[in-house]
Design an enzyme around this catalytic site. Structure first.
Site, PDB file in Angstrom:
ATOM      1  N   HIS A 156      -5.102   0.059  15.207  1.00 45.61           N
ATOM      2  CA  HIS A 156      -4.408  -0.210  14.066  1.00 45.61           C
ATOM      3  C   HIS A 156      -4.886  -1.599  13.299  1.00 45.61           C
ATOM      4  O   HIS A 156      -4.083  -2.363  12.816  1.00 45.61           O
ATOM      5  CB  HIS A 156      -2.606  -0.329  14.451  1.00 45.61           C
ATOM      6  CG  HIS A 156      -2.302   0.865  15.134  1.00 45.61           C
ATOM      7  ND1 HIS A 156      -1.872   1.965  14.548  1.00 45.61           N
ATOM      8  CD2 HIS A 156      -2.095   0.950  16.555  1.00 45.61           C
ATOM      9  CE1 HIS A 156      -1.427   2.804  15.437  1.00 45.61           C
ATOM     10  NE2 HIS A 156      -1.421   2.255  16.554  1.00 45.61           N
ATOM     11  N   SER A 277     -24.050 -14.593  -5.420  1.00 51.22           N
ATOM     12  CA  SER A 277     -23.236 -14.415  -6.668  1.00 51.22           C
ATOM     13  C   SER A 277     -23.849 -14.783  -7.663  1.00 51.22           C
ATOM     14  O   SER A 277     -24.619 -15.941  -7.650  1.00 51.22           O
ATOM     15  CB  SER A 277     -21.966 -14.948  -6.259  1.00 51.22           C
ATOM     16  OG  SER A 277     -21.180 -15.306  -7.627  1.00 51.22           O
ATOM     17  N   LYS A 283     -21.971 -17.962  -1.941  1.00 51.46           N
ATOM     18  CA  LYS A 283     -21.615 -16.485  -1.450  1.00 51.46           C
ATOM     19  C   LYS A 283     -22.962 -15.830  -0.849  1.00 51.46           C
ATOM     20  O   LYS A 283     -24.007 -16.181  -1.358  1.00 51.46           O
ATOM     21  CB  LYS A 283     -21.175 -15.634  -2.618  1.00 51.46           C
ATOM     22  CG  LYS A 283     -20.024 -16.240  -3.362  1.00 51.46           C
ATOM     23  CD  LYS A 283     -18.701 -15.751  -2.275  1.00 51.46           C
ATOM     24  CE  LYS A 283     -18.593 -14.370  -1.879  1.00 51.46           C
ATOM     25  NZ  LYS A 283     -18.221 -13.615  -3.128  1.00 51.46           N
ATOM     26  N   GLU A 290     -21.675  -2.386   1.758  1.00 49.11           N
ATOM     27  CA  GLU A 290     -20.798  -2.148   0.728  1.00 49.11           C
ATOM     28  C   GLU A 290     -21.089  -0.990  -0.001  1.00 49.11           C
ATOM     29  O   GLU A 290     -20.378   0.014  -0.365  1.00 49.11           O
ATOM     30  CB  GLU A 290     -20.427  -3.311  -0.050  1.00 49.11           C
ATOM     31  CG  GLU A 290     -19.629  -4.226   0.508  1.00 49.11           C
ATOM     32  CD  GLU A 290     -19.439  -5.471  -0.369  1.00 49.11           C
ATOM     33  OE1 GLU A 290     -18.259  -6.292   0.020  1.00 49.11           O
ATOM     34  OE2 GLU A 290     -19.976  -5.685  -1.390  1.00 49.11           O
TER      35      GLU A 290
END
Length: 469
Positions: A156, A277, A283, A290
């Site tokens: 979970h 970025s 970043k 992704e």
């Protein structure tokens, strides 16, 4: 421009119809397989006495020259010739003259395109299996080199029980192993020759389908000509297997995205597999993970798309079946790209051992072991569960973890606790206590790694055998 099939027509095809019905924009990638199938077909026509040997030799020479031109990037494709088959036949006619028109004796574009896709997909699935083995090897290598690292295990998405990082990586090894098995089994359904089925009913020429099957390395021949030209089950099965494989990679990518965040900080991905970025200089984005996660959706869509195309088609061939290719090609490309990137990303990531050594001590994932401790002292498990639940609540209320408690604090909740309970909740002890087949204990994980190495070796041997066929 005159069509190769235009004898019964009295007017040219509308330009918009040509563009709408043409498939050459995407099926040209079948050219290699189309030429290979044509060579096998015409050789058979000669062996069966259907075509004179001198014609066969001339046609084969022309087809081999087209193979060379294709490899060198010298062939052009024209939408006016609709598809890869007509484009190849037109090139052949331009090379050797009218005798090239004899190539199509005893076959139809219906069984021709089915053959091309069987040849193409058989080749690509074997390559996908090879790439899967490389990804499995990356998982296995990461497990071998981090056998001493413990990581939180979750249910979970809540801390549950500590496990070896190697155990976690091996979970994916076995997932990908099932993908390998599915694809190897799929090869059996791809490895069937459709050529010789004609348009749908076979051919009046005395062809030898067995000879063509042997020439092209097919294990079996379709038993029914109508089934041969209309069957796309092998593509559906590939797309279904691909969807499962992409789902496995997507799950792994989701964890990588979380693990490399500041909040988790479990791993760091190599710079080669991240981007920055445009506005935030600090970043380091896990874009590859992704995108693999995101591209899973398009593979699911390709499966659903073909299922929908096929759901109400009558036998045998229908133009709808032209829609079987783009999704298949896209899925092949998506899978092969994702597998290569995943192997590189897993093989080069850094596991932050120091961070993990701290993290695994900052939760209550050793609570189950304390409950088991009380059970061994004679307390029923449900009562032991309640005692440890209250103990955890006491820790939360007082800003402590189980290892921070003194023995008298334990005894306030149960007189069964003794000094040895502190050994039970040591994280290394917690992990190695699960010394059952498939468990996370170090001996079990080492045994699993050894077994996995043997299975991976067998997969690689299968891959080598397939190359020789």
């Amino acid at each position: 421009m005159s069509k190769l099939w235009g004898g019964r027509f009295t007017k040219p095809t509308d330009q918009l119809v040509e563009e709408y019905t043409a498939s050459i924009g995407f099926d040209q990638r079948l050219a290699e397989d189309d030429l290979r199938g044509s060579i096998a077909h015409v050789k058979m026509l000669g062996a069966c006495g259907i075509l004179p040997l001198e014609d066969v030799e001339k046609i084969v020479a022309g087809l081999q020259l087209l193979q060379q031109k294709l490899a060198e990037g010298q062939l052009t494709f024209d939408v006016a010739h609709e598809d890869v088959h007509m484009n190849m036949e037109k090139h052949l006619l331009d090379l050797i003259g009218p005798v090239g028109g004899k190539l199509h004796t005893g076959r139809s574009r219906n069984d021709q395109v089915a053959l091309d896709m069987h040849l193409y997909l058989r080749r690509q699935v074997k390559e996908i299996i090879r790439l899967l083995a490389v990804l499995q090897d990356a998982c296995l290598s990461m497990a071998k080199s981090h056998i001493d690292v413990i990581i939180p295990g979750y249910t979970h998405l809540q801390r549950a029980q500590p496990v070896l990082f190697s155990h976690h990586m091996m979970a994916y090894f076995w997932m990908f192993g099932r993908d390998v098995e599915r694809l190897q089994d799929l090869v059996k359904r791809i490895d069937i020759l459709p050529l010789g089925a004609g348009a749908l009913a076979g051919t009046t020429f005395p062809i030898d389908r067995t000879r063509v099957a042997k020439e092209l390395g097919f294990a079996r021949i379709y038993e029914n000509s109508m089934d041969a030209v209309s069957d796309r089950d092998f593509i559906l099965e590939f797309l279904a297997n691909a969807a499962i494989l992409m789902m496995h990679m997507s799950r792994m990518c989701e964890e990588l995205v979380m693990w490399c965040s500041t909040e988790f900080g479990f791993v760091e991905l190599d710079d080669a597999y991240c981007t920055g970025s445009s506005i935030m200089p600090q970043k380091k984005n896990p874009d590859v993970a992704e995108l693999v996660r995101g591209k899973t959706g398009r593979v699911y869509g390709n499966l659903l798309g073909l299922l929908t195309v096929l759901k109400s088609l009558p036998l045998a061939y229908n133009k709808d079946l032209q829609e079987d290719k783009e999704g298949m090609f896209d899925t092949v490309d998506t899978l092969q790209g994702a597998l290569q990137l995943m192997a590189g990303m897993i093989g080069t990531m850094t596991v932050r051992k120091e961070r993990l050594q701290t993290v695994v001590k900052q939760d209550f994932s050793n609570a189950t072991d304390l409950a088991d401790y009380l059970v061994r002292k004679g307390l029923p498990f449900r009562q032991a569960h309640e005692v440890i639940g209250k103990l955890v609540l006491y820790c939360i209320q007082n800003g402590k973890f189980l290892a921070d408690l003194a023995l008298d604090e334990y005894k306030q909740l149960s007189p069964l606790f003794d000094a040895d309970c502190m050994d039970v909740i040591n994280i290394r002890t917690v992990v190695d206590a699960r010394n059952v087949l498939g468990g996370t204990a170090t001996p079990q994980v080492l045994a699993a790694i050894e077994k996995a190495a043997v299975l991976l070796k067998q997969t690689n041997e299968w891959i080598e055998e397939q190359r020789e066929m």
